[in-house]
Motif scaffolding. Structure first.
Motif, short mmCIF file in Angstrom:
data_model
loop_
_atom_site.label_atom_id
_atom_site.label_comp_id
_atom_site.label_asym_id
_atom_site.label_seq_id
_atom_site.Cartn_x
_atom_site.Cartn_y
_atom_site.Cartn_z
N THR A 119 0.85 -1.18 0.00
CA THR A 119 0.00 0.00 0.00
C THR A 119 0.90 1.24 0.00
O THR A 119 1.94 1.27 0.66
CB THR A 119 -0.98 0.01 1.19
N THR A 138 -10.59 3.14 -5.29
CA THR A 138 -11.87 3.19 -4.58
C THR A 138 -12.27 4.62 -4.21
O THR A 138 -13.34 4.83 -3.63
CB THR A 138 -11.83 2.35 -3.27
N GLN A 160 -16.81 1.35 -1.38
CA GLN A 160 -15.34 1.30 -1.19
C GLN A 160 -14.95 0.01 -0.51
O GLN A 160 -14.00 -0.68 -0.92
CB GLN A 160 -14.87 2.44 -0.29
N MET A 176 -12.76 -3.02 -1.98
CA MET A 176 -11.51 -3.39 -1.30
C MET A 176 -11.50 -4.87 -0.95
O MET A 176 -10.47 -5.53 -1.07
CB MET A 176 -11.31 -2.55 -0.04
N THR A 231 -10.84 -6.73 -4.06
CA THR A 231 -9.42 -6.55 -4.41
C THR A 231 -8.55 -7.52 -3.61
O THR A 231 -7.72 -8.24 -4.16
CB THR A 231 -8.97 -5.09 -4.09
N ASP A 232 -8.78 -7.52 -2.31
CA ASP A 232 -7.96 -8.36 -1.41
C ASP A 232 -8.10 -9.84 -1.77
O ASP A 232 -7.12 -10.58 -1.80
CB ASP A 232 -8.41 -8.10 0.03
N THR A 255 -3.54 4.70 -1.86
CA THR A 255 -4.80 5.05 -1.20
C THR A 255 -4.59 6.23 -0.25
O THR A 255 -3.50 6.41 0.30
CB THR A 255 -5.40 3.85 -0.44
N ASP A 281 -7.51 1.46 5.17
CA ASP A 281 -7.25 0.48 4.11
C ASP A 281 -5.75 0.22 3.96
O ASP A 281 -5.32 -0.93 3.77
CB ASP A 281 -7.82 0.94 2.76
N TYR A 327 -4.89 -3.74 4.59
CA TYR A 327 -4.57 -4.61 3.45
C TYR A 327 -3.07 -4.60 3.15
O TYR A 327 -2.37 -3.64 3.45
CB TYR A 327 -5.36 -4.17 2.22
#
Ligand SMILES: Nc1ncnc2c1ncn2[C@@H]1O[C@H](COP(=O)(O)OP(=O)(O)OP(=O)(O)O)[C@@H](O)[C@H]1O
Ligand SMILES: [Mg+2]
Length: 253
Positions: free
Chosen positions: A38, A178, A186, A190, A193-194, A208, A213, A217
């Motif tokens: 991230t 998102t 959102q 997410m 996505t994960d 992000t 998040d 993540y």
């Protein structure tokens, strides 16, 4: 073993003019296969520029980028696109609004270069796309013949994400994908996505502004400030991080 390596990547936009901006300053980064990173940092920190550099959107002033042992520094963007997928902030970007969901999916599928999968929509292909849409769990499997443009932003982002990952890319780049969605959507995007990133073990960089998040993540977090990576926090150290740590960190720049 490193999978993607950025060596002293440097980029100045509009050099020798009043608009000169040193957007990436000698950035080095070693990404392992399967890393889910991230990326956070203030507006203008260079986050999108970092992803654009990896995708090949512009040529570097100096430094190099190596993906899977291959130096791609001089490889043009559309060639890198064969193994790098991207999803952007704007749900309108990356899909064709006047084409149907199925046509959009067929287009993205064929773009990645499987020769036998030319742009045409046979019954089999539609069935395959329907199965893929089912995995999203958003009821979109019934919308194959809808024009992309009539879907909501969240629905479009979910499909964009699916299109970006349907043929497992070597690298997935998510630039605030998102940010334009309501909080509940959102969260849904997410979670999808994960799930996809984990199931397919896709090496991923996700920008992000959502600190929660960024913490929740991925296995690694990097902080950019004025074109430099100022923090790189991995695994257990990332798990220990709190939102307050991040706010303090960002305050100190
Ligand atoms: N193609 C470009 N041409 C000229 N300047 C650019 C270009 N791309 C980025 N910049 C400049 O580089 C700096 C970093 O921009 P970048 O878009 O990477 O920031 P960011 O961290 O993604 O910010 P945000 O959170 O607002 O999206 C900005 O000052 C921007 O104006
Ligand atoms: Mg940006």
């Amino acid at each position: 073993m490193s999978f993607i390596k950025l060596n002293n990547v440097d980029k100045t936009f509009f050099p020798n003019s009043v608009r000169e901006h040193h957007a990436l300053k000698n950035v080095s980064l070693d990404i392992k296969k399967g890393d889910f990173i991230t990326v956070i940092g203030g507006n203008g920190a260079g986050k999108s520029t970092l992803l654009n550099a990896i995708a090949g959107s512009f040529s570097l002033d100096s430094g190099s980028i190596v993906i899977n042992g291959v130096d791609v520094t001089k490889t043009v963007e559309h060639k890198r696109a064969k193994y790098i997928s991207r999803v952007f902030q704007n749900p309108m970007q990356g899909t064709a609004p006047r084409m149907t969901v199925a046509e959009n999916m067929a287009l993205s599928y064929s773009r990645v270069g499987k020769k036998f999968f030319k742009f045409s929509l046979t019954k089999n292909r539609k069935t395959y796309f329907k199965e893929q849409l089912l995995t999203l769990n958003l009821g979109l499997e019934d919308r194959l013949d809808s024009e992309m443009g009539v879907l909501s932003g969240g629905q479009r982002q979910a499909i964009s994400l699916l299109m970006a990952t349907m043929q497992t890319p070597k690298l997935l780049l998510l630039d605030e994908h998102t940010a334009a969605l309501d909080p509940k959507t959102q969260q849904i995007i997410m979670e999808i996505t994960d799930k996809v990133v984990k199931e397919k073990e896709i090496t991923t960089l996700m920008i992000t502004h959502n600190i929660n998040d960024a913490l929740k993540y991925g296995n690694r977090l990097i902080v950019l400030n004025q074109g430099e990576i100022v923090k790189d926090i991995k695994n257990e150290d990332k798990e220990k991080l709190t939102a307050i740590d991040i706010f303090n960190m960002l305050d100190n720049f």
